[in-house]
Write an enzyme that holds these catalytic residues in place. Structure first.
Site, short mmCIF file in Angstrom:
data_model
loop_
_atom_site.label_atom_id
_atom_site.label_comp_id
_atom_site.label_asym_id
_atom_site.label_seq_id
_atom_site.Cartn_x
_atom_site.Cartn_y
_atom_site.Cartn_z
N ASP A 271 0.81 -1.23 0.00
CA ASP A 271 0.00 0.00 0.00
C ASP A 271 0.83 1.27 0.00
O ASP A 271 0.42 2.32 0.52
CB ASP A 271 -0.97 0.01 1.20
N GLU A 272 2.00 1.21 -0.59
CA GLU A 272 2.89 2.38 -0.62
C GLU A 272 2.39 3.43 -1.61
O GLU A 272 2.80 4.59 -1.56
CB GLU A 272 4.32 1.96 -1.01
N GLY A 273 1.55 2.98 -2.56
CA GLY A 273 1.08 3.90 -3.62
C GLY A 273 1.58 3.45 -4.98
O GLY A 273 1.73 4.26 -5.90
N LYS A 274 1.80 2.13 -5.12
CA LYS A 274 2.35 1.59 -6.37
C LYS A 274 1.43 1.88 -7.56
O LYS A 274 1.89 2.26 -8.63
CB LYS A 274 2.53 0.06 -6.23
N LYS B 220 -0.71 4.30 -8.07
CA LYS B 220 -0.61 5.70 -8.50
C LYS B 220 0.63 5.92 -9.36
O LYS B 220 0.57 6.53 -10.43
CB LYS B 220 -0.58 6.63 -7.28
N GLY C 160 -4.47 -4.26 -3.82
CA GLY C 160 -5.47 -3.24 -4.11
C GLY C 160 -4.70 -2.00 -4.49
O GLY C 160 -4.08 -1.37 -3.64
N HIS C 161 -4.66 -1.68 -5.77
CA HIS C 161 -3.85 -0.57 -6.26
C HIS C 161 -4.76 0.57 -6.70
O HIS C 161 -5.58 0.40 -7.61
CB HIS C 161 -2.96 -1.03 -7.42
N THR D 195 -5.83 -11.63 3.49
CA THR D 195 -6.93 -10.91 2.85
C THR D 195 -8.10 -11.85 2.54
O THR D 195 -9.12 -11.40 2.02
CB THR D 195 -6.45 -10.25 1.54
N GLN E 28 2.00 -6.06 -3.16
CA GLN E 28 2.43 -6.17 -1.76
C GLN E 28 3.72 -5.34 -1.56
O GLN E 28 3.91 -4.37 -2.27
CB GLN E 28 2.65 -7.63 -1.34
N THR F 53 3.14 -12.70 2.74
CA THR F 53 2.29 -13.26 1.69
C THR F 53 3.01 -14.46 1.10
O THR F 53 4.08 -14.86 1.59
CB THR F 53 1.92 -12.18 0.64
N GLY G 192 -10.73 -3.02 3.40
CA GLY G 192 -11.30 -1.94 4.20
C GLY G 192 -10.83 -1.92 5.65
O GLY G 192 -11.25 -1.08 6.44
N VAL H 120 2.47 14.13 -3.24
CA VAL H 120 1.82 15.04 -2.27
C VAL H 120 0.29 14.95 -2.30
O VAL H 120 -0.40 15.86 -1.86
CB VAL H 120 2.29 16.49 -2.50
P1 GDP Z 1 -0.73 0.32 -3.53
O1 GDP Z 1 -1.32 -0.97 -3.07
O2 GDP Z 1 0.73 0.39 -3.29
O3 GDP Z 1 -1.08 0.66 -4.94
O4 GDP Z 1 -1.38 1.44 -2.60
P2 GDP Z 1 -2.95 1.56 -2.18
O5 GDP Z 1 -3.71 2.06 -3.35
O6 GDP Z 1 -3.41 0.33 -1.53
O7 GDP Z 1 -2.83 2.62 -1.02
C1 GDP Z 1 -2.31 3.88 -1.23
C2 GDP Z 1 -3.39 4.91 -0.88
O8 GDP Z 1 -2.80 6.18 -0.76
C3 GDP Z 1 -4.44 5.04 -1.97
O9 GDP Z 1 -5.65 5.38 -1.38
C4 GDP Z 1 -3.91 6.20 -2.81
O10 GDP Z 1 -4.92 6.87 -3.52
C5 GDP Z 1 -3.30 7.06 -1.76
N1 GDP Z 1 -2.14 7.87 -2.16
C6 GDP Z 1 -1.15 7.57 -3.03
N2 GDP Z 1 -0.22 8.54 -3.02
C7 GDP Z 1 -0.63 9.47 -2.14
C8 GDP Z 1 -0.09 10.70 -1.67
O11 GDP Z 1 0.99 11.13 -2.04
N3 GDP Z 1 -0.81 11.36 -0.71
C9 GDP Z 1 -2.00 10.92 -0.24
N4 GDP Z 1 -2.63 11.63 0.68
N5 GDP Z 1 -2.54 9.76 -0.67
C10 GDP Z 1 -1.86 9.05 -1.59
P1 IMO Z 2 -0.86 -4.20 -2.23
O1 IMO Z 2 -0.41 -4.75 -3.56
C1 IMO Z 2 -0.99 -4.63 2.10
C2 IMO Z 2 -0.98 -8.70 3.71
C3 IMO Z 2 -2.24 -9.17 4.41
C4 IMO Z 2 -1.65 -10.16 5.39
C5 IMO Z 2 -0.53 -10.79 4.60
C6 IMO Z 2 -0.90 -12.11 3.95
O2 IMO Z 2 -2.17 -3.50 -2.29
O3 IMO Z 2 0.22 -3.41 -1.58
P2 IMO Z 2 -2.44 -12.79 1.89
O4 IMO Z 2 -3.84 -12.45 1.57
O5 IMO Z 2 -1.45 -12.34 0.87
O6 IMO Z 2 -2.23 -14.23 2.25
O7 IMO Z 2 -2.11 -11.97 3.24
O8 IMO Z 2 -0.17 -9.86 3.59
N1 IMO Z 2 -1.20 -8.19 2.33
C7 IMO Z 2 -1.15 -6.90 2.00
N2 IMO Z 2 -1.00 -5.79 2.76
N3 IMO Z 2 -1.08 -4.51 0.77
C8 IMO Z 2 -1.20 -5.60 -0.01
O9 IMO Z 2 -1.16 -5.54 -1.36
C9 IMO Z 2 -1.29 -6.87 0.59
N4 IMO Z 2 -1.43 -8.13 0.15
C10 IMO Z 2 -1.36 -8.93 1.22
O10 IMO Z 2 -2.88 -8.09 5.05
O11 IMO Z 2 -1.06 -9.46 6.47
MG MG Z 3 -2.84 -1.66 -1.82
#
Ligand code: GDP
Ligand code: IMO
Ligand code: MG
Length: 430
Positions: free
Chosen positions: A13-16, A18, A40-41, A129, A230, A245, A308, A419
């Protein structure tokens, strides 16, 4: 040409999503190489927000071919839901989304097994998940799995029934009530019917030998970006096992997940949040169980894109970041969500750990039951709204100081500061 790689350096969830979307115009091909719908990207532009689970984040650029590589596992039902959502927004997919025949299928019973195994672990549950990730990769490695290429064969149904039977026997052992369990709110039989219907949709796509496709593209001089899912700290080998994972999320995973030689790995982009989050169980040395953690969660909207669930929040962890940079061979860093730190007068950064009385920057074998204390340095915050910035030159000096502080500690340049969630809220540094 070589395959550039973008991957998460923390716990996901680093923001990949985006950033892949932002970089996509530079690439002719974007390919996912591991993971499945546990991902979830999120991508935001023109007031729209999309969350992709299986489909690469390059899909919004009609000129880019998007590939779901052999290392990915696919739940047909989730895939079709993603397609339908894109179609609702007039985003065309069929002409520029290809699927590897060697990608494995997540069966409905894999999801039931995931639920059973988690239940049976009690307090030691992974916090999965519940998308069937662990059981599907288990079957892949155990040589039981079904692949996308199998769905067009005449004997697919019998292969499916054989594997389902095996799963039902395990579920019976665990006394799992299959007939009353709901998958995404739907009882098993109906879900299974939807699953088969979704396979027919998959058959409409170009099913490819993706290893040939990618290697030929490289020979022809085409640019390719591999999109990680991940994060490196969830890697099956190097993450905080067993709270990880079931795939190799690090750069090495690109080779097996797309069928390219290590010699063909190009630039590695490592993406991290300006702080840390984690969802699910497992160690988190800089976790903040207090109102600061709560503030990060609320301002950063840190709730899982897939489930969620509230994400656990904490300060940036430099030893963990350095570990990921080492494993991934990162060339450039991209720092996300800088805007979330704006309201903080002081920002802490963990620069070392104390483990059993000794100071270290290394991640120990066992991070779970170790007497580990995070040591912090404190820097000034910038107390300014960053979300309207369009160029880095206008950024507050204190933010640049924060970036330079991190660069000095990890010895890799930060080329992007994000940002805000929108495509346009992206600042590029020289
Ligand atoms: P991913 O799994 O690495 O693609 O990241 P996620 O989409 O799961 O989570 C990143 C969340 O941060 C999403 O809701 C993005 O819309 C949001 N996001 C990405 N970059 C930024 C940023 O620079 N600032 C803020 N406030 N939100 C961001
Ligand atoms: P993105 O690509 C954050 C976490 C789960 C759990 C562990 C194992 O959006 O960054 P799994 O369902 O893979 O067997 O769960 O890994 N996890 C994630 N956490 N972002 C993800 O993907 C994740 N995919 C799995 O919460 O701790
Ligand atoms: Mg994600």
């Amino acid at each position: 040409m070589k395959v550039d790689v973008l991957l998460g350096l923390q716990w996901g969830d680093e923001g990949k999503g985006k950033i892949v979307d932002v970089l996509t115009p530079k690439y002719e091909i974007v390919a996912r190489f591991q993971g499945g719908p546990n991902a979830g990207h999120t991508i935001e532009f023109d007031g729209n927000k999309f969350v992709l689970h299986t489909i690469p984040s390059g899909i919004f650029n009609q000129k880019t071919i998007n590939v779901i590589g052999n290392g990915v596992i696919i739940d047909p039902c989730i895939f079709v839901k993603e397609l339908n959502n894109l179609a609702k927004h007039q985003i065309e997919t069929r002409n520029h989304l290809y699927i590897s025949k060697k990608a494995h299928l997540i069966l409905p019973t894999h999801r039931l097994l995931d639920a059973t195994y988690e239940q049976s672990k009690g307090e030691l549950k992974i916090g999965s998940t519940l998308k069937g990730i662990g059981p599907t990769y288990t079957d892949k490695v155990a040589r039981n799995g079904l692949r996308i290429g199998d769905i067009i064969a005449n004997d697919f149904k019998s292969k499916y029934l054989k594997l389902k039977k095996k799963h039902l026997e395990i579920l019976e052992f665990y006394k799992f009530d299959v007939s009353n369990y709901k998958l995404d709110g739907i009882l098993f039989d109906e879900y299974e019917a939807q699953w088969f219907a979704a396979l027919d949709v998959i058959k409409e796509f170009k099913l490819i030998d993706s290893e040939y496709f990618i290697n030929n593209a490289l020979k022809e001089g085409k640019s390719v970006l591999a999109e990680g899912a991940q994060g490196s700290l969830l890697d099956i080998d190097f993450g905080s096992y067993p709270f990880v994972t079931s795939s190799n999320t690090i750069t090495a995973g690109v080779c097996s997940g797309l069928g390219i030689s290590p010699k063909n790995v190009g630039k590695v982009y490592g993406i991290f949040k300006a702080y840390c989050t984690r969802v699910g169980s497992g160690s988190f040395p800089t976790e903040l169980d207090d109102e600061i953690g709560q503030k990060l969660r609320e301002i950063g909207n840190e709730y899982g894109s897939t489930t969620g669930r509230p994400r656990r929040c904490g300060w940036l962890d430099i030893p963990a970041l350095k570990y990921a940079i080492m494993l991934d061979g990162v060339d450039e860093l991209l720092m996300m969500k800088a805007d979330v730190l704006s309201p903080f007068d002081k920002i802490k950064v963990c620069t070392s750990y104390t483990i059993e009385g000794k100071n270290t920057q290394e991640i120990p074998f066992n991070t779970e039951n170790t007497d580990l204390k995070a040591n912090y340095e404190e820097v000034d915050g910038w107390n300014a709204d960053l979300t309207k910035l369009s160029k880095i030159e206008d950024a507050p000096k204190k933010l640049i100081d924060y970036v330079k502080f991190i660069e000095k500690l990890v010895e890799v340049p930060v080329s992007v500061v994000s940002v805000g969630p929108d495509r346009t809220q992206t600042l590029f540094r020289e």
